[in-house]
Motif scaffolding. Structure first.
Motif, short mmCIF file in Angstrom:
data_model
loop_
_atom_site.label_atom_id
_atom_site.label_comp_id
_atom_site.label_asym_id
_atom_site.label_seq_id
_atom_site.Cartn_x
_atom_site.Cartn_y
_atom_site.Cartn_z
N TYR A 105 0.63 -1.73 -11.25
CA TYR A 105 0.63 -1.67 -9.71
C TYR A 105 1.67 -2.34 -9.36
N CYS A 106 2.72 -2.89 -9.96
CA CYS A 106 4.02 -3.43 -9.77
C CYS A 106 3.47 -4.97 -9.32
N GLY A 107 2.87 -5.72 -10.30
CA GLY A 107 2.06 -6.85 -10.34
C GLY A 107 2.88 -7.86 -9.39
N ALA A 108 4.05 -7.88 -9.92
CA ALA A 108 5.07 -9.08 -9.43
C ALA A 108 5.10 -9.11 -7.71
N ASN A 109 5.15 -7.79 -7.38
CA ASN A 109 5.09 -7.58 -5.81
C ASN A 109 3.62 -7.44 -5.26
N LEU A 110 2.79 -7.26 -6.05
CA LEU A 110 1.34 -7.07 -5.57
C LEU A 110 0.85 -8.26 -4.89
N LYS A 111 1.10 -9.44 -5.31
CA LYS A 111 0.86 -10.78 -4.75
C LYS A 111 1.65 -11.05 -3.56
N ALA A 112 2.58 -10.38 -3.37
CA ALA A 112 3.42 -10.51 -2.00
C ALA A 112 2.85 -9.64 -0.88
N GLY A 113 1.95 -8.78 -1.06
CA GLY A 113 1.39 -8.13 -0.22
C GLY A 113 1.85 -6.61 -0.44
N GLU A 114 2.74 -6.22 -1.00
CA GLU A 114 3.54 -5.06 -1.07
C GLU A 114 2.92 -3.81 -2.09
N VAL A 115 3.03 -2.63 -1.58
CA VAL A 115 2.41 -1.74 -2.41
C VAL A 115 3.06 -1.37 -3.56
N PRO A 116 2.52 -0.54 -4.62
CA PRO A 116 3.55 -0.22 -5.66
C PRO A 116 4.68 0.60 -5.30
N ALA A 117 5.79 0.62 -5.96
CA ALA A 117 6.86 1.22 -5.79
C ALA A 117 6.79 2.82 -5.64
#
Length: 253
Positions: free
Chosen positions: A118-130
């Motif tokens: 789920y694009c984990g690197a960005n998931l923590k920043a509150g972003e949805v997967p690409a």
């Protein structure tokens, strides 16, 4: 506690493959491989006789890939995602063979297993997967299923049909949910010998506990030597022996 889930309305998919390209770019996936897909499934209810089925890792609640991993590199997180610790992965491929969905591959650049996180690197920043961010028809919906105000929770609550793709001989309890009226067919491959995989996982945990106990013993010995070195012990014994010898000599005189 958050529980991240993806819901897919396959009827909305137009097979533009934007989700695949965006995933490759964000996660540095080699061109020969993909973390997600759009597969064709038979559909007798439409003129083309085929529907497009977007998909990715099912983030199962009972993932065979976790049981198959001998090092514990693949694990189920508290937030519902299945992830890979690249520092612990040895690239043996056991998890790839264990996955009924063909959702894993070996990254030939890193030598480790790779899959959708789920694009984990960005998931923590509150972003949805690409794949969700670029979907032109919004057929992929993602969010925290435990939050009733999230989009995915509302979509799942309103869905008349909910289908989970499972292998015919093993239900891994996938969390990825299909919600379209025309459901995809079961294309998950049968998995052989899931029990030995579970045994391998249990055995690997035992090995880790044994190694941990051995390390604890080494640390204990180190601390003992730090505060009570062997030469000090021997020195004290020798000193007491000399004093006793002198006392016996004085009494004799």
């Amino acid at each position: 506690m958050s529980r991240f889930i993806m819901a897919i309305n396959a009827e909305k998919c137009i097979n533009c493959k934007a989700c695949i390209l965006a995933c490759r770019q964000r996660n540095n996936v080699p061109l020969d491989y993909s973390r997600n897909w759009v597969r064709n499934t038979p559909n007798s209810q439409i003129a083309s006789k085929v529907s497009f089925q977007p998909g990715a890792c099912m983030h199962c609640d009972e993932p065979l890939c976790v049981y198959a991993c001998p090092t514990g590199a693949t694990y189920k997180s508290a937030d519902g995602t299945v992830n890979i610790d690249k520092d612990r992965c040895i690239g043996c491929g056991s998890c790839i063979k264990a996955c009924p969905y063909q959702a894993r591959h070996k990254n030939y650049y890193t030598g480790t297993a790779d899959k959708c996180d789920y694009c984990g690197a960005n998931l923590k920043a509150g972003e949805v997967p690409a794949c969700v961010a670029v979907c032109t028809t919004h057929c992929r919906v993602f969010g925290d299923a435990e939050d009733p105000n999230s989009e995915v929770a509302k979509v799942l609550a309103a869905a008349k049909n909910k289908v989970y793709i499972t292998a015919e001989n093993c239900d891994t309890k996938p969390s990825l949910t299909y919600i379209s009226e025309t459901m995809p067919t079961d294309w998950a491959k049968p998995v052989e010998a899931p029990l030995p995989m579970r045994f391998m996982h249990i055995a690997s945990q035992g090995v880790k506990w044994t190694a941990g106990a051995a390390l604890f013993g080494v640390i204990a010995v180190f601390i003992k030597q730090l505060f009570l070195p062997s030469d000090r012990e021997h020195g004290e014994h020798n000193g007491h022996g000399s004093e006793n010898h002198q006392e016996r000599g004085s009494n004799h005189d």
